[in-house]
Design a protein around this motif. Structure first.
Motif, PDB file in Angstrom:
ATOM      1  N   VAL A 387       0.854  -1.184   0.000  1.00 54.00           N
ATOM      2  CA  VAL A 387       0.000   0.000   0.000  1.00 54.00           C
ATOM      3  C   VAL A 387       0.891   1.236   0.000  1.00 54.00           C
ATOM      4  N   VAL A 392      -1.406   6.042   3.520  1.00 52.93           N
ATOM      5  CA  VAL A 392      -1.432   5.671   4.942  1.00 52.93           C
ATOM      6  C   VAL A 392      -1.100   6.880   5.809  1.00 52.93           C
ATOM      7  N   GLU A 436      -6.935  -2.305   7.315  1.00 49.58           N
ATOM      8  CA  GLU A 436      -7.149  -2.142   5.877  1.00 49.58           C
ATOM      9  C   GLU A 436      -8.432  -2.846   5.417  1.00 49.58           C
TER      10      GLU A 436
END
Length: 455
Positions: A387, A392, A436
């Motif tokens: 990711v 994030v 997630e």
């Protein structure tokens, strides 16, 4: 004008002299008045001094503790403290007096009852206070009555609530006296060894710990004491205030083990229960593959789901107390308490110190990226698409909403109530995966609930 009349009129110079003399007299009067005022004031002040001269001497407020070689003074101090605590203990209500108090309250209840709950008004409350005896006087005050008054249309309080209030107060004082007996320094706090002695002598009085073997007592005591010090001694001073021990719920959890019929669920969630202590110690033994009584970084990496990042584990061994690069059981307990209680400020403080690699007192983009890179590497190892850090990073700052848009402090983490989520994202692949896929997991839970309802 005759010569006689002319003689009666003063000359200009004589007139000026007379006027000067009058002025001088007025000044003298003022001086005399001030002199008298000063004289009487000093007499008055002096009179006060003779009545109370305590302000002339500073009272003694510090008494030096006797040194180790002053054996006689130490013994005298211990004996005087023991006598003081015994006197305080005699001032508390015993079981017979508590039963008598309940009888009086029940006898003076004020109708009508609310369901099955007996009530009492203020007038009857005062009557019970007069009959209950001098030990109960402190409980029968307007302040206590007002504290327990909750929207009763007749202005009454619950007899059961009041009795529970008295019981709680008596229990707190009893416990404080019991803890104070282990306060060797007599300064209102317990050192680690003091608390260890208290819990060790408490074990035989807790039926839920009857099954523990005596060989395990030292490990049990270490496990129990560590929770008190981890949460109540954040500055790691090596001592805890007795007041703080009484104010937290840990002692309630420990003394809950007196209940012989404590449910299995309650035991599993109680850190101080035998199953919980055995679980934690068993995990430690399972991780210790070389059976040397210590944990290396490689051994600790298998903790939990085995998904803690290597960078985080490196920081654990850099910051925490180790012996030749290995972790002992006490240090392991701090580690477990931090990871199992990530919502708590003390746990967040522990983890934050590990994340703050530059020791600046805050986390910036560099810090976050440093730890998240290890998460990305683990994702690659497990065949997952990494990711983007930018995504994030933005989510973390959105969750925390720090005062400074470029820095996250410990207080920011605590205030956001998202500290557990943020730390899990940065140190644990499993924690990041759970975050997630939170929407999928919630949907799955809802489907399972629906299936149960249908059946």
């Amino acid at each position: 004008m005759s010569v006689t009349e002319h003689a009666r009129i003063p000359s200009p110079s004589a007139f000026r002299s007379a006027l000067y003399a009058a002025k001088k007299s007025e000044q003298e009067l003022k001086d005399e008045e001030m002199e008298l005022f000063t004289k009487y004031y000093m007499e008055w002040k002096g009179g006060r001094k003779s009545v109370n001269t305590s302000y002339m001497n500073i009272p003694r407020f510090y008494y030096r503790l006797p040194s180790e070689d002053e054996v006689l003074l130490q013994k005298l101090r211990e004996e005087s403290r023991a006598v003081f605590l015994q006197r305080k203990s005699r001032e508390l209500l015993d079981n017979e007096e508590l039963q008598n108090l309940w009888f009086l309250l029940d006898k003076h209840q004020t109708p009508p009852m609310i369901g099955e709950e007996a009530m009492i008004n203020y007038e009857s409350f005062l009557k019970v206070g007069e009959k209950a005896g001098p030990k109960c006087k402190q409980f029968f005050t307007a302040k206590v009555f007002a504290k327990l008054l909750h929207n009763d249309p007749y202005g009454r309080i619950s007899i059961m609530q009041f009795f529970n209030y008295v019981m709680r107060k008596v229990w707190l004082h009893q416990t404080r006296i019991g803890l104070s007996l282990y306060d060797v320094a007599g300064q209102g706090y317990l050192r680690e060894s003091d608390l260890e002695n208290y819990i060790l002598e408490l074990i035989p009085t807790l039926p839920q710990l009857d099954g523990l073997e005596k060989s395990f007592y030292s490990f049990y005591v270490c496990t129990a004491v560590r929770k008190f010090f981890f949460f109540l001694d954040p500055l790691r001073t090596g001592k805890i205030k007795i007041q703080d021990i009484l104010a937290c719920s840990f002692l309630d959890d420990l003394l809950e083990l007196r209940d012989e019929e404590l449910s299995k669920e309650s035991q599993e969630t109680n850190w101080f229960s035998a199953p919980s202590a055995l679980r934690v110690y068993g995990q430690y033994l399972n991780l210790d593959k070389d059976h040397n009584g210590m944990l290396s970084k490689e051994e600790l990496s298998r903790y939990g789901t085995g998904t803690l990042t290597n960078i985080f584990l490196d920081r654990v061994f850099q910051e925490c107390l180790t012996y030749d690069g290995e972790m002992d059981y006490k240090t392991y307990l701090d580690f477990v308490l931090a990871l199992e209680n990530r919502k708590e400020p003390a746990a967040l403080q522990y983890i934050f110190k590990l994340l703050d690699i530059e020791n600046k007192g805050y986390l910036n983009v560099f810090s976050l990226n440093y730890f998240f890179r290890a998460i990305q590497e683990q994702m690659k190892i497990h065949g997952q698409e990494p990711v983007s850090f930018q995504d994030v990073k933005d989510e973390i700052f959105d969750m925390v909403k720090p005062k400074d848009p470029y820095k996250i402090s410990l207080q920011d983490l605590i205030n956001s109530s998202q500290g557990d989520t943020v730390t899990s994202i940065l140190i644990d692949l499993n924690g990041f995966w759970t975050y997630e896929n939170r929407e999928v997991l919630v949907a799955s839970d809802n489907d399972n609930t629906t299936d149960i309802d249908d059946t």
